[in-house]
Design a protein around this motif. Structure first.
Motif, PDB file in Angstrom:
ATOM      1  N   PHE A  19       0.813  -1.212   0.000  1.00  0.00           N
ATOM      2  CA  PHE A  19       0.000   0.000   0.000  1.00  0.00           C
ATOM      3  C   PHE A  19       0.852   1.270   0.000  1.00  0.00           C
ATOM      4  O   PHE A  19       0.321   2.371   0.127  1.00  0.00           O
ATOM      5  CB  PHE A  19      -0.934  -0.006   1.213  1.00  0.00           C
ATOM      6  N   ASN A  20       2.160   1.106  -0.137  1.00  0.00           N
ATOM      7  CA  ASN A  20       3.059   2.261  -0.200  1.00  0.00           C
ATOM      8  C   ASN A  20       3.569   2.413  -1.623  1.00  0.00           C
ATOM      9  O   ASN A  20       3.970   1.435  -2.249  1.00  0.00           O
ATOM     10  CB  ASN A  20       4.240   2.071   0.752  1.00  0.00           C
ATOM     11  N   LYS A  21       3.559   3.613  -2.134  1.00  0.00           N
ATOM     12  CA  LYS A  21       4.019   3.844  -3.508  1.00  0.00           C
ATOM     13  C   LYS A  21       5.547   3.772  -3.527  1.00  0.00           C
ATOM     14  O   LYS A  21       6.232   4.612  -2.943  1.00  0.00           O
ATOM     15  CB  LYS A  21       3.556   5.212  -4.010  1.00  0.00           C
ATOM     16  N   GLY A  22       6.053   2.743  -4.207  1.00  0.00           N
ATOM     17  CA  GLY A  22       7.495   2.577  -4.291  1.00  0.00           C
ATOM     18  C   GLY A  22       8.074   1.896  -3.067  1.00  0.00           C
ATOM     19  O   GLY A  22       7.368   1.370  -2.217  1.00  0.00           O
ATOM     20  N   TRP A  23       9.403   1.929  -2.976  1.00  0.00           N
ATOM     21  CA  TRP A  23      10.119   1.275  -1.887  1.00  0.00           C
ATOM     22  C   TRP A  23      10.028   2.143  -0.646  1.00  0.00           C
ATOM     23  O   TRP A  23      10.363   3.318  -0.669  1.00  0.00           O
ATOM     24  CB  TRP A  23      11.576   1.064  -2.287  1.00  0.00           C
ATOM     25  N   PHE A  24       9.582   1.561   0.469  1.00  0.00           N
ATOM     26  CA  PHE A  24       9.364   2.361   1.672  1.00  0.00           C
ATOM     27  C   PHE A  24      10.680   2.870   2.245  1.00  0.00           C
ATOM     28  O   PHE A  24      11.664   2.145   2.356  1.00  0.00           O
ATOM     29  CB  PHE A  24       8.631   1.555   2.735  1.00  0.00           C
ATOM     30  N   SER A  25      10.681   4.141   2.616  1.00  0.00           N
ATOM     31  CA  SER A  25      11.809   4.762   3.300  1.00  0.00           C
ATOM     32  C   SER A  25      11.260   5.522   4.493  1.00  0.00           C
ATOM     33  O   SER A  25      10.325   6.317   4.365  1.00  0.00           O
ATOM     34  CB  SER A  25      12.538   5.717   2.351  1.00  0.00           C
ATOM     35  N   ALA A  26      11.840   5.274   5.681  1.00  0.00           N
ATOM     36  CA  ALA A  26      11.382   5.967   6.885  1.00  0.00           C
ATOM     37  C   ALA A  26      11.554   7.474   6.746  1.00  0.00           C
ATOM     38  O   ALA A  26      10.771   8.257   7.300  1.00  0.00           O
ATOM     39  CB  ALA A  26      12.147   5.447   8.102  1.00  0.00           C
ATOM     40  N   LYS A  27      12.575   7.870   6.002  1.00  0.00           N
ATOM     41  CA  LYS A  27      12.807   9.300   5.813  1.00  0.00           C
ATOM     42  C   LYS A  27      11.689   9.936   4.991  1.00  0.00           C
ATOM     43  O   LYS A  27      11.201  11.021   5.291  1.00  0.00           O
ATOM     44  CB  LYS A  27      14.150   9.518   5.094  1.00  0.00           C
ATOM     45  N   LYS A  28      11.241   9.225   3.945  1.00  0.00           N
ATOM     46  CA  LYS A  28      10.153   9.737   3.095  1.00  0.00           C
ATOM     47  C   LYS A  28       8.795   9.591   3.763  1.00  0.00           C
ATOM     48  O   LYS A  28       7.903  10.404   3.582  1.00  0.00           O
ATOM     49  CB  LYS A  28      10.109   8.967   1.763  1.00  0.00           C
TER      50      LYS A  28
END
Length: 821
Positions: A583-592
């Motif tokens: 459900f997240n667009k693209g690879w999840f990054s905590a920073k983003k």
């Protein structure tokens, strides 16, 4: 699981019974791989382990590493002190081979050197108890089973001998190879597969015929070897492997973590023993050597990776154990470590372009990015064509020569070598983009660019090892095939593989296992089979389950299947919910942070899942689930099944009142969605209401969760037990017995009546109409057969005819058009 189950395979039952009685495994060798195997066995079974090694230093390291691993589990609150003591109490460390007499499984994990293996095998022959012993595994990265089996004089030991090989880190890597070879019996082979697949919870590549290094190892070894001869300075070790880092990782970084010795020993053996038609022979035979002098210099200096005294190998490493990072790189010219310089972007601009494609497509290591690099004229494109193209061709060789299936290659690279996309997916991506003719031209361009190694690029069968063997690409072109994998109709992830012997498409599931029904039992088994990820729901799982249901429905219509048993591999048969990354667009990054997909794309996961689950629920197929701990979508899936059997679970949890970790009964049904600002997207609330839960009980499940006992008390669970094997046996038997006389007309009518009663309430007129139609042979073609059984009970009656005939009440097989809206 801590035990094995035959899933209706009577031929396997005898071997399964023996495996479930074992108590002791002997591990000969206490290096990195032996320690990983030991941790895995201790984690997943109740077996005792004896480490045997002539080196006290190695045994001490094994003892410390295993103590540290489980000590960290204790500190993190995953286990309690008594469990920690019990686990370590199951391990013995010794120099004595006499202890082999206690082992049912002996596993040699010492070395690739044949002379040392010979000495070890003599000790096995001397001390093993032939009546107690079930299996002998040898962990080898290059030898064939036959090469090692002949080291035994005793034919009984040859009968029980397999090569079995895992991948670093063993306890965190799913791939495991089992190779039968010339001597092992069929019973031994099946037992080895079952042990690895069920007790060690591995994704098994099972090879009947010998092949040096199985499938994954020659691919990985080849990745390192093909570059190694071009290394002139330290920066080459950083820059040239970038193209492989786009697939998985820099092979020299991986070798530093696993140790250099297996690689150099393998290179020595591969250079001597690879068959004449092996494309990669040349990378182990250059300059009258099997690997370059500079790697030998490193080895002689004791610079063999992270576990050397100075943490030196191809790189110099620094950091806490398990979190080390390269800080310098070895320079072969000066034989010293130099700073790692920034890579010249202008030399490798295509890699930056590939990275930009990944950002644009919200992906990582995408096939589109690889294609961009492969087409480029910069150094990135040239290194891709020099190094990666031969590995792709080698993969096709393995399939062409019947050493591996398409699935074997894809699983080995994706699961074992941790490619983002398996090699066969990458090949398909290239073929779909270029077409076969243009891809062939790309290969020929690579051959022109690399005149020093023309045999690596031969696809016409004209030179080198592949002389007389034109590439599989030409057979594909002749047959009009552009894919070697088949893809799911929902999300387009792999679900099938091309069989180049039969020219048909066979099953290929990475996250499920499908066990076909036998003619007599008519019960298929679908096992959710990615325990390292908690058996989560994601795009791959949905595609694979949809494909498996399609196969099952087809078998049902032919009368070859009447029921499906669903379960999950892994300790406790755990089944988690949807992978949040879907459900997240693209690879999840905590920073983003969270990146919104859009309502339509986010909701499609629910739409696709509900269509499939509802189709299964309303079909006449009997469905039975056996699971342990279930969370979110893992629990919701079971609400659509006819019967649910629950494993009583106990484990360590935090008691918020006592403010401490306690050992207690765990919850089997958990719906934690409210705590994460989401919802039960596979219909938890409505399905629980359909199953008879009132508001208070739905609240109880959502706010507290339900143990197996509580679920059984409320009627949500149809059976509970503390033993995995016994619970599976009970559920399978219910499925087996009920399908024997489950006539499609009556099964469909039963489902129709349940649905109508729930949505519309009681209707006596409708029931009267159903009764008249049921006894009409023109509408119910099974009534003659069924009534004869009822009227002539105890007499000899004809076998029931259970294939689908005529129109079934309330059910139409719309599987093929399920998603056409």
């Amino acid at each position: 699981m801590k035990s094995c189950f035959a899933f209706g395979n009577k031929l396997l039952q005898k071997e399964i019974s023996k495996l479930n009685k074992i108590s002791e495994v002997a591990l000969i060798g206490s290096g990195t791989m032996g320690i990983g195997i030991g941790i895995d066995i201790l984690n997943k079974t109740n077996l005792g382990i004896t480490f045997i090694d002539i080196s006290d230093k190695s045994l001490e390291r094994a003892k410390n590493d295993i103590g540290d691993y489980f000590g960290n589990q204790l500190t993190a609150g995953r286990i309690l002190q008594n469990q920690f003591d019990e686990i370590l109490g199951r391990v013995t460390y010794t120099n004595s081979f006499e202890t082999l007499s206690n082992a049912e499984i002996i596993w040699e994990v010492a070395t690739e050197r044949i002379e040392i293996k010979k000495s070890i095998f003599e000790n096995i022959e001397k001390y093993a108890d032939p009546d107690k012993l079930l299996l002998v595994f040898s962990n080898t990265s290059s030898h064939t089973t036959e090469e090692l089996a002949v080291l035994f004089n005793d034919s009984l030991l040859r009968d029980k001998f397999l090569t079995g090989h895992g991948y670093f880190p063993f306890h965190a890597n799913r791939l495991f190879d089992v190779m039968k070879g010339k001597y092992a019996t069929e019973a031994t082979y099946n037992m080895g597969i079952a042990f690895a697949e069920q007790m060690l919870e591995k994704k098994v590549i099972a090879l009947r015929n010998d092949h040096h290094g199985y499938i994954a190892d020659p691919i990985f070894e080849g990745m390192g070897a093909i570059i190694s001869w071009d290394i002139k300075n330290g920066q080459d070790i950083v820059e040239l492997p970038q193209v492989f880092a786009m697939l998985t990782a820099n092979p020299f970084e991986v070798l530093d973590r696993t140790g250099h010795m297996p690689y150099t020993e393998c290179a020595n053996h591969m250079g001597k023993a690879l068959p004449a038609d092996d494309r990669l022979r040349v990378v182990y035979n250059q300059e009258n050597r099997h690997y370059p002098q500079w790697i030998e210099d490193l080895e002689k200096a004791g610079r063999i990776g992270i576990y050397s005294s100075e943490k030196e190998g191809f790189f110099k490493w620094d950091g806490k154990p398990g979190r080390e990072k390269p800080v310098k790189v070895y320079d072969p010219g000066t034989k010293s470590y130099i700073p790692i310089n920034e890579i010249n972007v202008s030399d490798y601009f295509s890699l930056s372009k590939a990275d930009a494609i990944d950002h644009r497509e919200s992906s990582i290591k995408s096939i589109s990015g690889l294609i961009k690099v492969a087409r480029s004229s910069d150094k990135g494109g040239k290194t891709f064509r020099r190094y990666v193209i031969p590995i792709m061709l080698y993969s096709l060789d393995l399939i062409q020569d019947n050493h591996a299936t398409v699935a074997d290659v894809n699983v080995s690279s994706k699961v074992g070598l941790r490619f983002k996309y398996g090699l066969c997916e990458i090949i398909d991506g290239f073929l779909n983009y270029f077409g076969i003719d243009a891809f062939i031209n790309l290969v020929k361009k690579a051959a022109i660019e690399n005149p020093d190694r023309p045999e690596l690029y031969d696809i016409d069968g004209k030179i080198g090892p592949r002389q007389g063997k034109p590439s599989l690409l030409y057979k594909m072109k002749q047959n009009g095939w552009i894919n070697i994998l088949g893809y799911g109709r929902i999300y387009g992830t792999p679900v099938s593989q091309r069989n180049f012997i039969t020219d048909k498409m066979d099953i290929y599931y990475n996250d499920l296992r499908y066990v076909y029904p036998t003619t007599k039992e008519r019960v298929a088994s679908i096992i959710f089979d990615n325990p390292l990820r908690g058996n989560v729901w994601n795009k791959n799982t949905i595609d694979q389950l949809d494909h498996a249901i399609g196969i099952s429905v087809d078998l049902y219509e032919k009368g070859k299947l009447g029921a499906i048993l669903f379960t999950a591999s892994g300790e406790g048969m755990r089944m988690l919910g949807a992978d949040a990354r879907q459900f997240n667009k693209g690879w999840f990054s905590a920073k983003k942070g969270y990146q919104f997909l859009g309502e339509e794309e986010a909701s499609y996961f629910t739409k696709a899942g509900m269509k499939l689950f509802r189709f299964l629920q309303e079909s006449p197929i009997i469905t039975v689930g056996v699971f342990g701990e279930k969370w979110g979508g893992g629990a919701e899936f079971t609400y659509f099944l006819n019967q649910r059997f629950d494993l009583i679970l106990k484990g360590v949890e935090f008691d918020s009142i006592k403010r401490e970790n306690v050992y207690r009964t765990k919850k089997n049904y958990n719906q934690p969605e409210i705590e994460y600002a989401i919802l039960g997207g596979f219909g938890a609330v409505q399905e629980l209401v359909r199953l008879g839960f009132g508001e208070s009980l739905v609240d109880e499940l959502f706010y507290q969760g339900l143990t197996a006992e509580r679920a059984y008390q409320l009627g949500l669970s149809n059976g509970i037990g503390e033993n995995e094997y016994e619970l599976l046996e009970k559920a399978f038997e219910i499925a087996r017995m009920k399908q024997k006389y489950s006539y499609p007309y009556s099964a469909a009518l039963y489902n129709k009546q349940k649905k109508e009663a729930f949505y519309e309430g009681c209707n006596d007129d409708r029931l009267t109409k159903d009764t008249g139609e049921t006894f009409n042979p023109e509408k119910n073609p099974y009534i003659n057969n069924g009534l004869i059984r009822l009227l002539n009970m105890g007499g000899r009656n004809p076998q029931p005819e259970l294939d689908v005939r005529g129109k079934l009440p309330g059910w139409e097989n719309n599987y093929k058009t399920l998603y056409q809206d």
